[in-house]
Design a protein around this motif. Structure first.
Motif, short mmCIF file in Angstrom:
data_model
loop_
_atom_site.label_atom_id
_atom_site.label_comp_id
_atom_site.label_asym_id
_atom_site.label_seq_id
_atom_site.Cartn_x
_atom_site.Cartn_y
_atom_site.Cartn_z
N TRP A 439 35.17 34.76 37.97
CA TRP A 439 36.18 34.10 37.16
C TRP A 439 37.09 35.10 36.45
O TRP A 439 38.21 34.77 36.09
CB TRP A 439 35.54 33.19 36.11
CG TRP A 439 34.99 31.93 36.69
CD1 TRP A 439 33.68 31.63 36.94
CD2 TRP A 439 35.74 30.78 37.10
NE1 TRP A 439 33.57 30.38 37.49
CE2 TRP A 439 34.81 29.83 37.60
CE3 TRP A 439 37.09 30.46 37.11
CZ2 TRP A 439 35.21 28.59 38.09
CZ3 TRP A 439 37.50 29.23 37.60
CH2 TRP A 439 36.56 28.30 38.08
N GLU A 440 36.62 36.30 36.21
CA GLU A 440 37.39 37.32 35.54
C GLU A 440 37.39 38.60 36.37
O GLU A 440 36.63 38.72 37.35
CB GLU A 440 36.84 37.59 34.13
CG GLU A 440 36.93 36.39 33.20
CD GLU A 440 36.32 36.66 31.85
OE1 GLU A 440 35.54 37.66 31.73
OE2 GLU A 440 36.60 35.91 30.89
N LEU A 441 38.22 39.55 35.97
CA LEU A 441 38.30 40.82 36.67
C LEU A 441 37.36 41.84 36.05
O LEU A 441 37.25 41.94 34.82
CB LEU A 441 39.73 41.36 36.63
CG LEU A 441 40.80 40.53 37.34
CD1 LEU A 441 42.18 41.14 37.12
CD2 LEU A 441 40.50 40.42 38.83
N ALA A 442 36.69 42.59 36.91
CA ALA A 442 35.89 43.71 36.43
C ALA A 442 36.75 44.95 36.26
O ALA A 442 36.53 45.75 35.35
CB ALA A 442 34.74 44.00 37.40
N ARG A 443 37.74 45.12 37.15
CA ARG A 443 38.62 46.30 37.09
C ARG A 443 40.03 45.91 37.47
O ARG A 443 40.25 45.13 38.41
CB ARG A 443 38.12 47.40 38.02
CG ARG A 443 38.97 48.67 38.00
CD ARG A 443 38.49 49.72 38.98
NE ARG A 443 37.16 50.20 38.64
CZ ARG A 443 36.05 49.84 39.25
NH1 ARG A 443 36.11 49.00 40.28
NH2 ARG A 443 34.89 50.31 38.88
N TYR A 444 40.99 46.48 36.73
CA TYR A 444 42.40 46.29 37.03
C TYR A 444 43.11 47.61 36.79
O TYR A 444 43.07 48.16 35.69
CB TYR A 444 43.00 45.20 36.13
CG TYR A 444 44.47 44.91 36.39
CD1 TYR A 444 44.85 43.92 37.28
CD2 TYR A 444 45.47 45.62 35.73
CE1 TYR A 444 46.19 43.64 37.52
CE2 TYR A 444 46.81 45.35 35.96
CZ TYR A 444 47.17 44.36 36.85
OH TYR A 444 48.49 44.09 37.09
N GLN A 445 43.71 48.15 37.83
CA GLN A 445 44.45 49.39 37.67
C GLN A 445 45.61 49.42 38.65
O GLN A 445 45.56 48.78 39.72
CB GLN A 445 43.55 50.62 37.89
CG GLN A 445 42.87 50.69 39.25
CD GLN A 445 41.93 51.88 39.34
OE1 GLN A 445 41.69 52.59 38.37
NE2 GLN A 445 41.38 52.09 40.51
#
Length: 451
Positions: A439-445
């Motif tokens: 449901w959510e992001l663990a990593r965003y880059q």
């Protein structure tokens, strides 16, 4: 359509990749078919509604219209390490509406809308004007693998176009129909000549049955060959040029902005003492650094469409049945194939998308999309700053690791002459790795590279 995605997944695991309402979207979505179960959902009401001539809008009509969207695939599905996730996400006015492959009706309120297709990166976009009670049909074409060059190259490699401009393709049941025809012809070929001969019935029937099986097999493989030819011709037609969209300008203090179709070869709009800046921005979704797995979620064999429960009427011994026993070793093997084919071992509950890029001109925020942006500006010096956007708030949790460093933005100083033009082009790489629960992001880059 190109059914390589369905064959690569297998019907036991395909349901979460079928087109459905995005779990974080608020629009009503009616899929045309249960592809994993082989169940057609079309009704006469839907078929009639798809004919806009039967429901010509009058001045007294009110109510929502329908976007009939078809999400198709170009090229084959191959297996390789470091595959980027590419399952499509459809945005309407910047908000997620649908995700997955297939065909569905999406309810839209009357008025102008900007429809955007995301598939492992920025893809096509098209403006529509929805009339009360009207119907608009769009078809999107995505690819498993991109020959990434410049930002403009990527935007032209995938498509979102009116369905009337899309090349013809075959239906999913074409191999079945051709197999049945082959079986009938194969059975009739020996059966009719032998019918009047004085031979024992059993050998004659066995011979006819064998010929029917051979005919069905030949019909199936003939259908697959015809499919490949039709899809190759469709790709050639798309590569040869398609209709381009015309977008309306939007005013902002000191100038105006409008999206431009990536295939539009017209010169930028200048005149009236104004200059034009074309800012071409695209992004490619980077492969996941880590495999988040499925967390506490059930094996994919027990899953149905994202956000939906399996309809009881299609559960049975010969149809999709999430209650069947699960072979965990087989699930693990299938998960490894999905990671190398679809970029993910398990589909996220909320498939991520990137927000519009952040663009500032002379320090002031201006509208922008992932695509070709055209700004009409007064002549003189201008400072342009572009940034990779942060993740959408609904996808960012307390544990989301966000890495947007100096390489996630760039700045240019331009001097525009009266009626002059300038162009900037940049390609971003954005990683959006979901967490184990999806449901959510663990990593965003993300990072930018100027062309």
């Amino acid at each position: 359509m190109n059914w390589a995605w369905l064959r690569a997944l297998g019907t036991a695991h395909a349901a979460p990749y079928e087109i459905a309402r995005h779990p974080l979207g608020e629009r009503t979505v009616h899929p045309h078919e249960y592809y994993a179960a082989g169940r057609n959902l079309r009704r006469t009401r839907l078929r009639l509604r798809d004919a806009p001539a039967l429901f010509a809008s009058g001045p007294a009509e009110t109510g929502s219209g329908f976007l009939v969207f078809e999400s198709d695939l170009l090229g084959p599905i191959t297996e390789a390490a470091r595959t980027r996730p590419f399952t499509p996400v459809l945005l309407v006015n910047g908000e997620p509406a649908a995700t997955g492959f297939g065909r569905a009706d999406i309810m839209l309120e009357p008025g102008p809308h900007l429809v955007e297709l995301r598939s492992g990166g920025s893809a096509g976009y098209w403006p529509i004007e929805m009339r009360p009670g009207g119907t608009v049909r769009l078809t999107g074409f995505t690819r498993q693998r991109l020959a990434v060059g410049t930002a403009a190259d990527q935007l032209r490699e995938q498509f979102l176009i009116p369905t009337a401009s899309a090349p013809p393709r075959l239906g999913r049941r074409f191999p079945m129909y051709l197999s049945l025809i082959g079986a009938v012809l194969g059975f009739a070929a020996p059966a009719l000549p032998l019918a009047g001969l004085p031979i024992d019935r059993t050998p004659g029937l066995l011979l006819a049955a064998g010929a029917a099986i051979a005919g069905a097999t030949g019909g199936y493989w003939a259908a697959r060959g015809i499919e490949r030819i039709v899809l190759a011709l469709a790709e050639q037609r798309l590569a040869g040029g398609v209709r381009s969209a015309v977008h309306r300008p939007t005013a902002f203090p000191g100038g105006s902005w409008r999206p431009v179709d990536p295939r539009d070869t017209a010169s930028p709009l200048t005149g009236d003492g104004m200059a034009a800046l074309r800012l071409t921005l695209a992004y490619v979704q980077a492969p996941h650094t880590d495999d988040p797995g499925r967390g506490s979620r059930p094996p994919l064999r027990r899953r149905w469409r994202l956000g939906e429960d399996p309809p009881h009427r299609i559960v049975g011994p010969h149809r999709y049945d999430p209650r069947r026993p699960v072979d965990e070793a087989g699930e693990a093997k299938a998960a490894g194939k999905r990671r190398n084919r679809f970029g993910e071992s398990y589909p996220p509950e909320a498939r991520p998308w990137a927000a519009p890029p952040v663009v500032r001109i002379d320090g002031e925020p201006v509208p922008a999309i992932w695509g070709v942006n055209e700004y009409r500006l007064p002549p003189g010096g201008h400072q342009v700053m572009v940034e990779v956007p942060p993740p959408p708030e609904v996808l960012a949790g307390d544990k989301t690791e966000i890495r947007l460093g100096e390489d996630a933005r760039f700045e240019r100083t331009l001097r525009l002459d009266e009626n002059g033009t300038a162009a900037i082009e940049a390609l971003a790489s954005i990683e959006m790795t979901p967490d184990a629960e999806g449901w959510e992001l663990a990593r965003y880059q993300g990072s930018f590279t100027e062309s």
